[in-house]
Design a protein around this motif. Structure first.
Motif, short mmCIF file in Angstrom:
data_model
loop_
_atom_site.label_atom_id
_atom_site.label_comp_id
_atom_site.label_asym_id
_atom_site.label_seq_id
_atom_site.Cartn_x
_atom_site.Cartn_y
_atom_site.Cartn_z
N ASN A 124 -53.81 3.92 6.52
CA ASN A 124 -54.85 4.39 5.60
C ASN A 124 -55.94 3.37 5.31
O ASN A 124 -56.61 3.45 4.29
CB ASN A 124 -54.24 4.88 4.28
N ILE A 125 -56.10 2.39 6.15
CA ILE A 125 -57.15 1.38 5.98
C ILE A 125 -57.94 1.30 7.28
O ILE A 125 -57.36 1.27 8.37
CB ILE A 125 -56.57 0.00 5.62
N ALA A 126 -59.26 1.29 7.19
CA ALA A 126 -60.11 1.28 8.38
C ALA A 126 -60.02 -0.07 9.10
O ALA A 126 -60.35 -1.11 8.54
CB ALA A 126 -61.56 1.56 7.99
N VAL A 127 -59.53 -0.01 10.32
CA VAL A 127 -59.47 -1.20 11.17
C VAL A 127 -60.12 -0.84 12.50
O VAL A 127 -59.87 0.23 13.06
CB VAL A 127 -58.02 -1.67 11.40
N THR A 128 -60.95 -1.75 13.00
CA THR A 128 -61.57 -1.57 14.31
C THR A 128 -60.98 -2.59 15.26
O THR A 128 -60.95 -3.78 14.96
CB THR A 128 -63.10 -1.74 14.22
N LEU A 129 -60.52 -2.11 16.40
CA LEU A 129 -59.91 -2.95 17.43
C LEU A 129 -60.76 -2.87 18.69
O LEU A 129 -61.10 -1.78 19.16
CB LEU A 129 -58.49 -2.46 17.74
N SER A 130 -61.10 -4.03 19.25
CA SER A 130 -61.80 -4.08 20.53
C SER A 130 -61.14 -5.16 21.38
O SER A 130 -61.19 -6.34 21.03
CB SER A 130 -63.28 -4.40 20.32
N VAL A 131 -60.49 -4.73 22.46
CA VAL A 131 -59.85 -5.68 23.38
C VAL A 131 -60.50 -5.48 24.75
O VAL A 131 -60.37 -4.41 25.36
CB VAL A 131 -58.33 -5.46 23.48
#
Length: 192
Positions: A124-131
């Motif tokens: 429920n928390i906005a996390v952005t992942l870029s790998v």
């Protein structure tokens, strides 16, 4: 920078210590940052990025009994370096976080969530992942793949890392290709 926590800890308290606590802009270009305590626990970290922005371009970041880096607020960018201990995104108070990985090598985690080299707790928390790069000996994991923005579009994975990384995290237009040495590179699918 080395820290060895020899305290026994308190079983009634979430025992925690760290070598570096970041609350601003931290850049690591080389050297070694290590937490050598033998306690396992959520807060025993070589780098605890409490807030602000942390960028790691090189060096060795290690906490073999716990987590190499823990991110609470802000952003973490990993362009290089060697990580021994899980990289953990653990956002707090509803604040969004961003994890960007373009390089680096990530060892198996001896402690941490589900054995992942990199793990995102994003309930429920906005996390952005870029790998887009990096070498992973164990999987990239997360608590909620449907709530995680961003994708994995690059990197080199061992067979176990390839098989156990949640497929929902991998961009639809990318696939694993065998490298011939027991590893797999994630590359864009050829157009036909």
């Amino acid at each position: 920078i080395s820290f060895k926590d020899t305290g026994a800890g308190d079983p009634d308290v979430n025992w925690a210590s760290y070598t570096i606590r970041n609350e601003g802009d931290l850049t690591v270009n080389g050297g070694t940052v290590e937490h050598l305590g033998n306690q396992t626990g959520n807060g025993n970290n070589a780098i605890f990025s409490y807030s602000g922005n942390a960028t790691i371009n090189g060096g060795t970041i290690q906490a073999p009994h716990s987590r190499s880096v823990r991110l609470w607020h802000g952003s973490l960018t990993i362009n290089g370096g060697a990580f021994d201990g899980q990289v953990w995104v653990h956002p707090q108070n509803g604040d969004p976080c961003t994890l960007t990985i373009t390089g680096g090598s990530f060892k198996p985690a001896t402690y941490g969530n589900d054995g992942s080299s990199v793990y995102v707790t994003n309930n429920n928390i906005a996390v952005t992942l870029s790998v887009t790069g990096g070498t992973f000996q164990t999987k990239i994991g997360c608590a909620d793949s449907t709530g995680l923005a961003g994708t994995i579009t690059g990197g080199v994975f061992t067979q176990a890392a390839k098989e156990n990384t949640n497929g929902a995290l991998i961009h639809d237009n990318y696939e694993f290709v065998e490298d011939g040495d027991g590893t797999y590179s994630l590359v864009e699918k050829a157009t036909q």
